[in-house]
Write an enzyme that holds these catalytic residues in place. Sequence first.
Site, PDB file in Angstrom:
ATOM      1  N   ILE A 103       0.840  -1.210   0.000  1.00  0.00           N
ATOM      2  CA  ILE A 103       0.000   0.000   0.000  1.00  0.00           C
ATOM      3  C   ILE A 103       0.869   1.252   0.000  1.00  0.00           C
ATOM      4  CG2 ILE A 103      -1.933  -1.145   1.139  1.00  0.00           C
ATOM      5  CD1 ILE A 103      -0.873   0.043   3.786  1.00  0.00           C
ATOM      6  N   ASP A 104       2.177   1.095  -0.329  1.00  0.00           N
ATOM      7  CA  ASP A 104       3.167   2.179  -0.176  1.00  0.00           C
ATOM      8  C   ASP A 104       3.335   3.045  -1.420  1.00  0.00           C
ATOM      9  OD1 ASP A 104       5.710  -0.434  -0.219  1.00  0.00           O
ATOM     10  OD2 ASP A 104       4.710   0.569  -1.900  1.00  0.00           O
ATOM     11  N   HIS A 119      -4.485  -4.438  -2.046  1.00  0.00           N
ATOM     12  CA  HIS A 119      -4.849  -4.041  -0.668  1.00  0.00           C
ATOM     13  C   HIS A 119      -5.057  -2.538  -0.531  1.00  0.00           C
ATOM     14  CE1 HIS A 119      -2.856  -8.007   0.865  1.00  0.00           C
ATOM     15  NE2 HIS A 119      -4.091  -8.196   0.483  1.00  0.00           N
ATOM     16  N   CYS A 127     -13.853   8.883   4.027  1.00  0.00           N
ATOM     17  CA  CYS A 127     -14.888   9.082   5.050  1.00  0.00           C
ATOM     18  C   CYS A 127     -15.903   7.949   4.902  1.00  0.00           C
ATOM     19  CB  CYS A 127     -15.591  10.434   4.859  1.00  0.00           C
ATOM     20  SG  CYS A 127     -16.941  10.652   6.041  1.00  0.00           S
ATOM     21  N   CYS A 130     -19.789   9.761   4.388  1.00  0.00           N
ATOM     22  CA  CYS A 130     -20.221  10.375   3.120  1.00  0.00           C
ATOM     23  C   CYS A 130     -19.462   9.827   1.907  1.00  0.00           C
ATOM     24  CB  CYS A 130     -20.061  11.890   3.189  1.00  0.00           C
ATOM     25  SG  CYS A 130     -18.346  12.426   3.151  1.00  0.00           S
ATOM     26  N   ALA A 233      15.587  -8.530  -3.233  1.00  0.00           N
ATOM     27  CA  ALA A 233      14.932  -8.076  -4.469  1.00  0.00           C
ATOM     28  C   ALA A 233      15.822  -7.129  -5.273  1.00  0.00           C
ATOM     29  CB  ALA A 233      13.612  -7.401  -4.128  1.00  0.00           C
TER      30      ALA A 233
HETATM   31  N1  APR Z   1      13.919  -8.874  -0.889  1.00  0.00           N
HETATM   32  C1  APR Z   1      12.989  -9.830  -1.195  1.00  0.00           C
HETATM   33  N2  APR Z   1      12.206 -10.443  -0.245  1.00  0.00           N
HETATM   34  C2  APR Z   1      12.419 -10.101   1.041  1.00  0.00           C
HETATM   35  C3  APR Z   1      13.389  -9.132   1.431  1.00  0.00           C
HETATM   36  C4  APR Z   1      14.154  -8.502   0.382  1.00  0.00           C
HETATM   37  N3  APR Z   1      15.076  -7.564   0.651  1.00  0.00           N
HETATM   38  N4  APR Z   1      13.352  -8.998   2.789  1.00  0.00           N
HETATM   39  C5  APR Z   1      12.390  -9.872   3.240  1.00  0.00           C
HETATM   40  N5  APR Z   1      11.837 -10.534   2.186  1.00  0.00           N
HETATM   41  C6  APR Z   1      10.767 -11.544   2.200  1.00  0.00           C
HETATM   42  C7  APR Z   1      10.657 -12.360   3.482  1.00  0.00           C
HETATM   43  O1  APR Z   1      11.481 -13.511   3.427  1.00  0.00           O
HETATM   44  C8  APR Z   1       9.162 -12.722   3.494  1.00  0.00           C
HETATM   45  O2  APR Z   1       8.935 -13.902   2.735  1.00  0.00           O
HETATM   46  O3  APR Z   1       9.550 -10.842   2.080  1.00  0.00           O
HETATM   47  C9  APR Z   1       8.509 -11.535   2.775  1.00  0.00           C
HETATM   48  C10 APR Z   1       7.832 -10.533   3.713  1.00  0.00           C
HETATM   49  O4  APR Z   1       6.775 -11.181   4.351  1.00  0.00           O
HETATM   50  P1  APR Z   1       5.495 -10.356   4.869  1.00  0.00           P
HETATM   51  O5  APR Z   1       5.938  -9.173   5.593  1.00  0.00           O
HETATM   52  O6  APR Z   1       4.624 -11.315   5.536  1.00  0.00           O
HETATM   53  O7  APR Z   1       4.843  -9.824   3.504  1.00  0.00           O
HETATM   54  P2  APR Z   1       3.677 -10.410   2.581  1.00  0.00           P
HETATM   55  O8  APR Z   1       3.764 -11.843   2.378  1.00  0.00           O
HETATM   56  O9  APR Z   1       3.698  -9.570   1.399  1.00  0.00           O
HETATM   57  O10 APR Z   1       2.354 -10.096   3.412  1.00  0.00           O
HETATM   58  C11 APR Z   1       1.990  -8.771   3.469  1.00  0.00           C
HETATM   59  O11 APR Z   1       0.250  -9.089   4.997  1.00  0.00           O
HETATM   60  O12 APR Z   1      -0.166  -7.911   6.840  1.00  0.00           O
HETATM   61  C12 APR Z   1      -0.669  -8.247   5.614  1.00  0.00           C
HETATM   62  O13 APR Z   1      -2.073  -7.141   4.142  1.00  0.00           O
HETATM   63  C13 APR Z   1      -0.843  -7.024   4.745  1.00  0.00           C
HETATM   64  O14 APR Z   1      -0.167  -6.748   2.417  1.00  0.00           O
HETATM   65  C14 APR Z   1       0.223  -7.148   3.700  1.00  0.00           C
HETATM   66  C15 APR Z   1       0.530  -8.601   3.707  1.00  0.00           C
END
Ligand code: APR
Length: 245
Positions: A103-104, A119, A127, A130, A233
């Site tokens: 969502i960034d 998401h 709001c 409304c 990444a």
């Molecule tokens: N490059 C690539 N992957 C990475 C890196 C990096 N530098 N650092 C961490 N990761 C990986 C981790 O190993 C993990 O598998 O990214 C993943 C992050 O996991 P989460 O934070 O659980 O993210 P995600 O699976 O996208 O879930 C996010 O969860 O809280 C809800 O809705 C919210 O959209 C959000 C979703």
Amino acid sequence: MNLLIKESAEIIKESKFTIAFTGAGISVESGVPPFRGEHGLWNKYNPEVLDLGYYLNNEEECWVHIREIFYDFFAYAKPNKAHEVLARMERKGLLNSVITQNIDNLHFDAGNKTVHEFHGNSKKLKCLKCGKIYDASEYDLKNIPPRCKSDNQILKPDFIFFGEGIPQDAYSNSFADAEKAGVCIIIGSTGEVVPASYVPRTAKQNGAIIIEINPEESLFTEQVTDIHLPGKAGEIMALLEKELF
Ligand code: APR
């Protein structure tokens, strides 16, 4: 690793329709913490602040945490190499769309045009009375909670809380693209969150080759991934870029 990078680049170059499915991991190198894992936000914050039912009964309390998580961290985040390479791939016709759980807004900031925000987006406030939508930048979030200029109701960030439905357009566009995909590049997701994690699975069921970039294994790695590129990444996408262009 180098052979896997070369092989992945060849597969992407030959693909007629390619999607990228991104999670919190792609934004870690931009300074946005992931939700899970060692440095995950859910170790520090209680996810209930993003539970719609709890939020509607505790808006002022939740906004204190929501500001810290989604506006203090996000405010300074800039796209990193991984975001930039995806934008370059779209410009050069090697990528058709990005489907993101994030969502960034960093994919748009990097220059991608076709981004399905599964998401929602933290840059908008809504709001619930409304229906008016505001840019978060219209508000100084030092003073929280932000309120609607018409009816003074507390505004909710326009992203998806737990227990809330996925935006219809993002949902249908994401699965439509997944069904057409010859290649799906998964970047930085655990695959734990549904229904988002059904997107790469749908692509797989329709014959797509799944390339996954993640330093760790995820729920996808065993189940759908064809080529796992274990690494961060930004670093992996930089190597891929060299082979693609
Ligand atoms: N490059 C690539 N992957 C990475 C890196 C990096 N530098 N650092 C961490 N990761 C990986 C981790 O190993 C993990 O598998 O990214 C993943 C992050 O996991 P989460 O934070 O659980 O993210 P995600 O699976 O996208 O879930 C996010 O969860 O809280 C809800 O809705 C919210 O959209 C959000 C979703």
